[in-house]
Scaffold this active site. Sequence first.
Site, PDB file in Angstrom:
ATOM      1  N   GLU A  86       1.979  -9.642  11.344  1.00 45.83           N
ATOM      2  CA  GLU A  86       1.813  -9.264   9.928  1.00 45.83           C
ATOM      3  C   GLU A  86       3.163  -8.929   9.286  1.00 45.83           C
ATOM      4  OE1 GLU A  86      -0.696  -5.833   9.697  1.00 45.83           O
ATOM      5  OE2 GLU A  86      -1.004  -5.982   7.529  1.00 45.83           O
TER       6      GLU A  86
ATOM      7  N   ASP B 116       0.764  -1.238   0.000  1.00 48.32           N
ATOM      8  CA  ASP B 116       0.000   0.000   0.000  1.00 48.32           C
ATOM      9  C   ASP B 116       0.804   1.302   0.000  1.00 48.32           C
ATOM     10  OD1 ASP B 116      -1.781  -2.059   0.444  1.00 48.32           O
ATOM     11  OD2 ASP B 116      -2.774  -1.122   2.136  1.00 48.32           O
TER      12      ASP B 116
END
Length: 419
Positions: free
Chosen positions: A382, A158
């Site tokens: 993550e 992102d």
Amino acid sequence: MTTLNDQARAILRQNDRGGYTVPTAGLYPYQWNWDSAFAAWGFSTFDLPRAWVEMETLLATQWDDGMVPHIIFHQDDPGYFPGPDVWATEKTPATSGISQPPVAAIITRLMWEQSPQEGHDHMAALYPKLVKWHRWWHDMRCTHGPVAITHPWESGRDNCPDWDVGMAGVDGSDAGPYTRRDTGHVDPSMRPGKEDYDRYIAMVKFGVKVGWDQAKIVEDGPFLMADPGITFILLRAHADLAFMGRALGEDVSEIEEWAMSLRNALPLIWNPELEAYDAKDLRTGRFAGVLGSGAFLAYLAGASNPQLDAQLIRVWDAVRYGIPSADPQAAIFDPRRYWRGPTWPVVNALMAIGLRDSGLLDLESRLRVETAALIEKHGFFEYFDPMDATPCGGDSFTWTAAIWLTWANQDRDQLVGAT
Ligand code: DGY
């Protein structure tokens, strides 16, 4: 005693919402495209039928034009923003209006090869859908040669520095009032900043305004950048798709042509000044000028060269754990902020496939040992700070659990030198 294998399997079961798996509860409460493909890979190590269901659920959400969307909003969840009402794509189930890295064919092949007889019918049923999705990439996203993305979220990486030059041209003042939810789930310093978010939302609003007409978004949208990461993933996925097509007795010449034209476009994303593959703003022709992990996915497509090898070692030697998502020697490096420095076990797993297939077995082992060390120290986060292993982002993360089972924990008793 519960082993890390047990914990990884439990995370996949825990994040299973019945036919699809969420990346992690809270932060990402829906089905995400490439997360879901990795979940399938993880399930395939202990429940192959469930793995096929995951892939089938994902491909069942394909749009008529062939796109497989990046988020599928199976059930409303007020804990996520921007939700289905903001995307307003008018699909059932509701989805976002962009796609995500096409790893599904790569993982479908890996699953099918685990048990070719048992997997045959599943693979054969997925094949035409994957072909249709790859045709969509070719027709809608390869109009300028390399793969173009129309929103940073489409890249899956992102807020990586690759997109800064393109983001600078996006007017975020149009985003209107909104409340972010991500920063209520994890430390805001590990997430993209407010200016980025305003622009992300402005881009979604543009898509809504043009009724998610993909050709219009490519032609007139606020953001269009060539993404080395998806370019290499798609090249690899084309090869795996063609392999499966041949096994099914299909004519794969169309796939081979897409692959050839994509490979011919690689010089357009080689930045001689950077001595690496680089993202490029397709509105202005300007290179990003920063080395990011997308460039190193070149190994996955057999597109590396000695200059890239040297860059890989330089950025990797500058950190302790795994390959960083941005160049540690560049000013933009931020070791805990999402895609601006941290190491991502899932990207390491993809790069490892490339390193192994390029015959760089020592590098592949090194990456496996370093990635495993992060998970052993802190669990299934993550992403991680590549300098000191600080765990970042969401916990109990599906794709980190999946790559532990499929790759990071494989054959490590034969390796030495764990960090
Ligand atoms: C998010 O919400 O941060 C996602 O990465 C968008 O896909």
